[in-house]
Motif scaffolding. Structure first.
Motif, PDB file in Angstrom:
ATOM      1  N   ASN A   5       0.793  -1.218   0.000  1.00 59.21           N
ATOM      2  CA  ASN A   5       0.000   0.000   0.000  1.00 59.21           C
ATOM      3  C   ASN A   5       0.830   1.274   0.000  1.00 59.21           C
ATOM      4  O   ASN A   5       0.356   2.319  -0.422  1.00 59.21           O
ATOM      5  CB  ASN A   5      -0.943   0.032   1.212  1.00 59.21           C
ATOM      6  N   HIS A   6       2.078   1.201   0.492  1.00 60.13           N
ATOM      7  CA  HIS A   6       2.880   2.405   0.680  1.00 60.13           C
ATOM      8  C   HIS A   6       4.212   2.308  -0.062  1.00 60.13           C
ATOM      9  O   HIS A   6       4.763   1.229  -0.247  1.00 60.13           O
ATOM     10  CB  HIS A   6       3.133   2.642   2.171  1.00 60.13           C
ATOM     11  N   LYS A  59      -1.823   2.833  -2.381  1.00 56.80           N
ATOM     12  CA  LYS A  59      -2.523   4.035  -1.929  1.00 56.80           C
ATOM     13  C   LYS A  59      -2.180   5.263  -2.770  1.00 56.80           C
ATOM     14  O   LYS A  59      -2.736   6.330  -2.556  1.00 56.80           O
ATOM     15  CB  LYS A  59      -2.216   4.300  -0.460  1.00 56.80           C
ATOM     16  N   ASP A  60      -1.250   5.121  -3.734  1.00 55.34           N
ATOM     17  CA  ASP A  60      -0.874   6.227  -4.610  1.00 55.34           C
ATOM     18  C   ASP A  60      -1.912   6.388  -5.721  1.00 55.34           C
ATOM     19  O   ASP A  60      -2.685   5.474  -6.004  1.00 55.34           O
ATOM     20  CB  ASP A  60       0.487   5.970  -5.272  1.00 55.34           C
TER      21      ASP A  60
END
Length: 189
Positions: A5-6, A59-60
């Motif tokens: 996610n990151h 999440k980008d």
């Protein structure tokens, strides 16, 4: 199980993925500034080529990707998007066909990267952009070696960059830029 996610999660997996390709005299650089600092290559590998990796974690968004593609196209011999499966459809619509794609996969051993598309040599590199990775003294040194420094020493960097880009074929300029980046003692972008 680790997720993708990151940025920092994908960056760690990418560096582990690249580790076998990074020799003692090679350079792996985080956040390499491009386009006068308007764009950053998340990770750049400087070895026998100049290769860039743009990370787009779960999440980008891909909102900035077109501008990043434009900056990468002017400089790098190879470029890769490192992303998640969720971003693939939109990414494929934005990326030129020469860009490679690495996709994060979650498995029992954690995250890994799978190649969804192989990077091909970039035919759009531009000397006037590539030369901007050099420091002033590196440009002056090469201009002097080429016998072109007369009347240029006190000129602004832009004039020096233009002069060097015009004086060297893109392939030779690329070799010189890589040599300079790798020769900088303790340098990290």
């Amino acid at each position: 199980m680790q997720s993708a996610n990151h940025d920092h999660q994908l960056r760690a997996v990418l560096k582990a993925h690249l580790a076998p390709r990074v020799g003692e005299k090679d350079l792996l650089v985080d956040e390499l500034l491009l386009a006068w600092g308007a764009v950053r290559a998340d990770v750049a590998l400087v070895n026998g080529t100049l290769e860039a990796f743009e990370i787009k974690a779960g999440k980008d968004t891909l909102k900035r990707l077109p501008a990043q593609v434009e900056a990468y196209d002017a400089i790098f011999e190879y470029a890769w998007l490192v992303t998640t499966a969720d971003h693939l459809p939109e990414a494929r619509a934005v990326l030129p066909t020469w860009w490679g794609i690495l996709v994060a996969k979650e498995g029992p051993a954690g995250l890994s990267l799978a190649q969804a598309r192989t990077a091909k040599p970039n035919k759009k590199r531009q000397g006037e952009h590539l030369v901007r990775l050099l420091w002033r003294d590196e440009v002056l040194s090469k201009l002097e070696a080429l016998g072109l420094l007369k009347g240029l020493k006190s000129k602004p960097k832009l004039v020096l960059y233009e002069s060097l880009a015009a004086a060297m074929p893109i392939g030779e300029l690329g070799v010189y830029v890589r040599e300079c980046l790798k020769a900088r003692p303790g340098w990290r972008a």
